[in-house]
Design a protein around this motif. Sequence first.
Motif, PDB file in Angstrom:
ATOM      1  N   PHE A 150       0.745  -1.174  -0.028  1.00 45.96           N
ATOM      2  CA  PHE A 150      -0.084   0.070   0.080  1.00 45.96           C
ATOM      3  C   PHE A 150       0.876   1.392  -0.120  1.00 45.96           C
ATOM      4  O   PHE A 150       0.449   2.187  -0.538  1.00 45.96           O
ATOM      5  N   ARG A 151       1.979   1.230   0.559  1.00 51.95           N
ATOM      6  CA  ARG A 151       2.932   2.327   0.302  1.00 51.95           C
ATOM      7  C   ARG A 151       3.384   2.527  -0.825  1.00 51.95           C
ATOM      8  O   ARG A 151       3.769   3.693  -1.100  1.00 51.95           O
ATOM      9  N   GLU A 154       0.756   4.604  -2.389  1.00 55.26           N
ATOM     10  CA  GLU A 154       0.932   6.154  -1.910  1.00 55.26           C
ATOM     11  C   GLU A 154       2.149   6.905  -2.686  1.00 55.26           C
ATOM     12  O   GLU A 154       2.046   7.940  -2.856  1.00 55.26           O
ATOM     13  N   GLU A 157       1.706   7.954  -6.144  1.00 56.61           N
ATOM     14  CA  GLU A 157       0.694   8.821  -6.258  1.00 56.61           C
ATOM     15  C   GLU A 157       1.347  10.120  -6.370  1.00 56.61           C
ATOM     16  O   GLU A 157       1.140  11.252  -7.023  1.00 56.61           O
ATOM     17  N   LYS A 158       2.408  10.098  -5.357  1.00 56.82           N
ATOM     18  CA  LYS A 158       3.267  11.482  -5.447  1.00 56.82           C
ATOM     19  C   LYS A 158       4.334  11.655  -6.448  1.00 56.82           C
ATOM     20  O   LYS A 158       4.887  12.903  -6.635  1.00 56.82           O
ATOM     21  N   HIS A 197     -10.734   3.413  -8.049  1.00 58.70           N
ATOM     22  CA  HIS A 197     -11.268   4.807  -7.889  1.00 58.70           C
ATOM     23  C   HIS A 197     -10.392   5.582  -6.796  1.00 58.70           C
ATOM     24  O   HIS A 197     -10.970   6.806  -6.551  1.00 58.70           O
ATOM     25  N   ASP A 198      -9.655   4.964  -6.101  1.00 56.72           N
ATOM     26  CA  ASP A 198      -8.979   5.839  -5.035  1.00 56.72           C
ATOM     27  C   ASP A 198      -7.874   6.830  -5.182  1.00 56.72           C
ATOM     28  O   ASP A 198      -7.466   7.545  -4.300  1.00 56.72           O
ATOM     29  N   PHE A 199      -7.303   6.729  -6.314  1.00 56.76           N
ATOM     30  CA  PHE A 199      -6.182   7.609  -6.647  1.00 56.76           C
ATOM     31  C   PHE A 199      -6.432   8.787  -7.617  1.00 56.76           C
ATOM     32  O   PHE A 199      -7.233   8.500  -8.392  1.00 56.76           O
ATOM     33  N   ARG A 200      -5.738   9.912  -7.647  1.00 57.23           N
ATOM     34  CA  ARG A 200      -5.791  10.930  -8.763  1.00 57.23           C
ATOM     35  C   ARG A 200      -4.799  10.924  -9.864  1.00 57.23           C
ATOM     36  O   ARG A 200      -5.026  11.408 -10.764  1.00 57.23           O
ATOM     37  N   ASN A 201      -3.812  10.703  -9.398  1.00 60.11           N
ATOM     38  CA  ASN A 201      -2.692  11.000 -10.382  1.00 60.11           C
ATOM     39  C   ASN A 201      -2.121   9.556 -10.931  1.00 60.11           C
ATOM     40  O   ASN A 201      -1.392   9.608 -12.019  1.00 60.11           O
ATOM     41  N   LYS A 424     -14.059  -4.139  -1.762  1.00 56.76           N
ATOM     42  CA  LYS A 424     -13.275  -2.946  -1.240  1.00 56.76           C
ATOM     43  C   LYS A 424     -12.080  -3.469  -0.306  1.00 56.76           C
ATOM     44  O   LYS A 424     -11.001  -3.420  -0.526  1.00 56.76           O
ATOM     45  N   ARG A 428      -6.524  -2.063   4.797  1.00 58.81           N
ATOM     46  CA  ARG A 428      -5.390  -1.515   4.073  1.00 58.81           C
ATOM     47  C   ARG A 428      -4.746  -0.724   4.844  1.00 58.81           C
ATOM     48  O   ARG A 428      -4.243   0.176   4.590  1.00 58.81           O
ATOM     49  N   LEU A 429      -4.215  -1.173   6.090  1.00 58.43           N
ATOM     50  CA  LEU A 429      -3.487  -0.177   6.695  1.00 58.43           C
ATOM     51  C   LEU A 429      -2.184  -0.503   6.585  1.00 58.43           C
ATOM     52  O   LEU A 429      -1.379  -1.431   6.558  1.00 58.43           O
ATOM     53  N   ILE A 430      -1.347   0.772   6.707  1.00 60.48           N
ATOM     54  CA  ILE A 430      -0.013   0.810   6.649  1.00 60.48           C
ATOM     55  C   ILE A 430       0.472   1.051   8.067  1.00 60.48           C
ATOM     56  O   ILE A 430       0.285   2.147   8.641  1.00 60.48           O
ATOM     57  N   LEU A 437       6.101   7.530   7.092  1.00 61.74           N
ATOM     58  CA  LEU A 437       6.397   8.110   5.724  1.00 61.74           C
ATOM     59  C   LEU A 437       7.964   7.829   5.435  1.00 61.74           C
ATOM     60  O   LEU A 437       8.504   8.197   4.117  1.00 61.74           O
TER      61      LEU A 437
ATOM     62  N   ASN B  49      -2.397   6.269   6.098  1.00 61.59           N
ATOM     63  CA  ASN B  49      -3.353   6.020   5.155  1.00 61.59           C
ATOM     64  C   ASN B  49      -4.699   5.740   5.569  1.00 61.59           C
ATOM     65  O   ASN B  49      -5.339   5.294   4.476  1.00 61.59           O
ATOM     66  N   PHE B  50      -4.954   5.892   6.795  1.00 59.49           N
ATOM     67  CA  PHE B  50      -6.308   5.192   7.189  1.00 59.49           C
ATOM     68  C   PHE B  50      -6.803   6.360   8.337  1.00 59.49           C
ATOM     69  O   PHE B  50      -6.324   7.230   8.971  1.00 59.49           O
ATOM     70  N   SER B  79     -13.322   8.414  -1.843  1.00 57.34           N
ATOM     71  CA  SER B  79     -13.045   7.909  -3.471  1.00 57.34           C
ATOM     72  C   SER B  79     -14.047   8.438  -4.289  1.00 57.34           C
ATOM     73  O   SER B  79     -13.676   8.940  -5.479  1.00 57.34           O
TER      74      SER B  79
END
Lengths: 447, 447
Positions: A150-151, A154, A157-158, A197-201, A424, A428-430, A437, B49-50, B79
């Motif tokens: 999941f990281r 993340e 995305e950046k 659907h969860d990301f924008r970039n 879903k 999905r915990l990091i 980070l 992330n949560f 989302s």
Amino acid sequence: MEQFAIANTDGHPVPHRVVIVGGGFGGLYAAKALGRSKQIEITLIDKRNFHLFQPLLYQVATGKLSPGDISSPLRSILSHYRNVKVLMDEAIDVVPEQHQVILNTGVLPYDTLVVATGVSHDYFGQNQWAEIAPGLKTVEDAIRIRRRIFRAFEVAEKETDPEKRRAWLTFVVVGAGPTGVELAGALGELAHYALKHDFRNIDTRETQILLLEGLDRVLPPYPPELSTAAAKSLENLGVTVHTQSFVTGITEDTVTVRHEEQTETIQTKTVLWAAGVRASGMGKVLAERTDATLDRVGRVIVNPDLSVPGQPDIFVVGDLAHYKHQGDQPLPGVAPVAMQEGAYIAKLIRYRLQGRELPSFHYSDVGSLAVIGQNAAVVNLGWLKLSGFLAWLIWVFAHIYYLIEFDNKLVVMIQWAWNYFSRKGGSRLITQEENPLNHSELGGKLG
Amino acid sequence: MEQFAIANTDGHPVPHRVVIVGGGFGGLYAAKALGRSKQIEITLIDKRNFHLFQPLLYQVATGKLSPGDISSPLRSILSHYRNVKVLMDEAIDVVPEQHQVILNTGVLPYDTLVVATGVSHDYFGQNQWAEIAPGLKTVEDAIRIRRRIFRAFEVAEKETDPEKRRAWLTFVVVGAGPTGVELAGALGELAHYALKHDFRNIDTRETQILLLEGLDRVLPPYPPELSTAAAKSLENLGVTVHTQSFVTGITEDTVTVRHEEQTETIQTKTVLWAAGVRASGMGKVLAERTDATLDRVGRVIVNPDLSVPGQPDIFVVGDLAHYKHQGDQPLPGVAPVAMQEGAYIAKLIRYRLQGRELPSFHYSDVGSLAVIGQNAAVVNLGWLKLSGFLAWLIWVFAHIYYLIEFDNKLVVMIQWAWNYFSRKGGSRLITQEENPLNHSELGGKLG
């Protein structure tokens, strides 16, 4: 066999002391099957305080279930058997001459010893890969893999550099046995359904998932037609399968793969290891203290009654046992084998106390199952080979059946039902890092 | 206020950029409430992330629920709002003159900034206590406390020295606010119900649970009659309450308590901290960069519209905000306050874009709830004060209502229903340590 005497000098019955090391499927089934025998006193030793339903661990690693959903406290499973004691401890040695197990914090005498400590990962001598390419055997492994998966999304995305972004969105799974296939399939589902659907970039559907296998097909222990069906399902989920491919190098940024005479370097930030196993340390202990011989991966080659050669009171069950069933091929390291072996040993101990003999252990094949994704699995029951939705349903019910046996984990069924309709997956915990980070895995520490 | 201009020189509308720092109740409610406004573009920053449903964290710490049951991926909650972007990052600074937030990995411009980074523990200057007496704010805190609680019982089971065993079976909770009361109550339930059949050498019902409070009653913010009811329920669960008691020392083996003029030293291996809070670092940043003043615990004293003095575009909501509601008493740091503040800010931003004014924030008290154990809670709705089973039912439904709003966590309801009848609780995992048998907490590390 004087150790099986059941009366002391006062004429009072003395219980027969069974020590079981390991609370996996083999050890737990042995403990449960002995739990109703009044003349027997059982001590189950485990490093952990819970039994882990390992076949579903990949669902924790991919954020579908929580660790608690597939774990049950050993004490709670066994609390109603008043003759069963659970000790959270580690067996580090055995003294067969004195019928003693040496624990981390003490010494335990036994009349019969059952060793069921299983196996862990093997990196074929490349132990430096362990830090970079985690395997999947423990809850901590699963949480670590979950964090990395999941990281990666993340960070992607950046990330503005397209090449680096691509490396974060490339996942390599090494080994296409059941665990590798299930992990790769679950990753495909994440990328194509749960996260889309969860990301924008980024578009998670552009995620690249590579499944590498040294042999010539996925699920090598299964019949070829099921391997073909599994490969097809994986492809539908966007997984690229590379067979006859050998990993020759892993770094934090790359995997190097040899395929026939060609060598390719893949840019990736996430490598998951599902390739090799190595027997736990108790195998080596038994080889040193008894006449036992170990196989290539350190498993103990056992007698037809699962005892250790020369040691009629020491048995090995589950993944740690190398039991030649038919021909030279040992039984596979799967839950049904361990369960049947555990139950067999319990019966054998009860028979011995009654002065009866039990024929050699015989594994009755219950078939094999692997899930490739929602609605897709392969099932081999011998007389029935299935793939697709029906196979998936069989898979679901077989697993729920066993989970319920342990802890009435009705909740898992409902969680699955919910996940099935929502696609879903809420776990999905990091987690478990001092600084979530911090993109380097090394030195991740608890706060 | 030119920053609220919504058209660029081409006449095309330019979205108003809202940056929200923190995905707790305050930040999330603001994001959701702004999520349907087309002229607004929202970026939500969180280190994690949560979203964590903190009011139930004590149930994770005591093995009733899994972390995944009370957490929802922020991306998944948001989302469907296409104008909301989630960034996993940390805000480390603000430059009000340039309308910029400085992140760990970049710089983000804003038109309106909402800071909702909350609070963490405070040890009243005794920071060395943090290692020994963990507080309960994060998932990692909860897993750490869970590990310590269940390991204490495991060690006690093996300990033969009665005094040492007693120390392992003594739990001290410091602070009798809602978290302390709920933790102590859950510990009482564990010892008296969930675990009572699970051990062979110890009787878990002999567990000693001490709840220490500096003021003269438990749940000081509640009406006295509810404090009395709560104390009674705690007593029924075997919890000993010591009021007007101040902790003066904590070591790995003891807690020293001053009560009136007497000082007592309690032998204990498990101390849990529920006493003080300290504002997160963003409070200090705002005090340095703006005219904001901080209160005694570092919270930002905000204007009646929740803005920072002198900064009409910077707002603080949730636990980090010190908002004088009536008299000098700030609003308490609870979820309903944060939610209402988040929703208020969203409305204020929308009004401003329309050139309208919104009256000052007004908190409408929804009452307070605390659970003391199964079947026992206290509820204060202002017009209704309740304790016992009915209060517990209200507590259950209020929490399920909010959980469902975030993530359709139907599963939690079923898990509770199951726990209620079985009184078991299946998430009692001792995890996240390199060596689970290492009894020292210090240096617990991930494998």
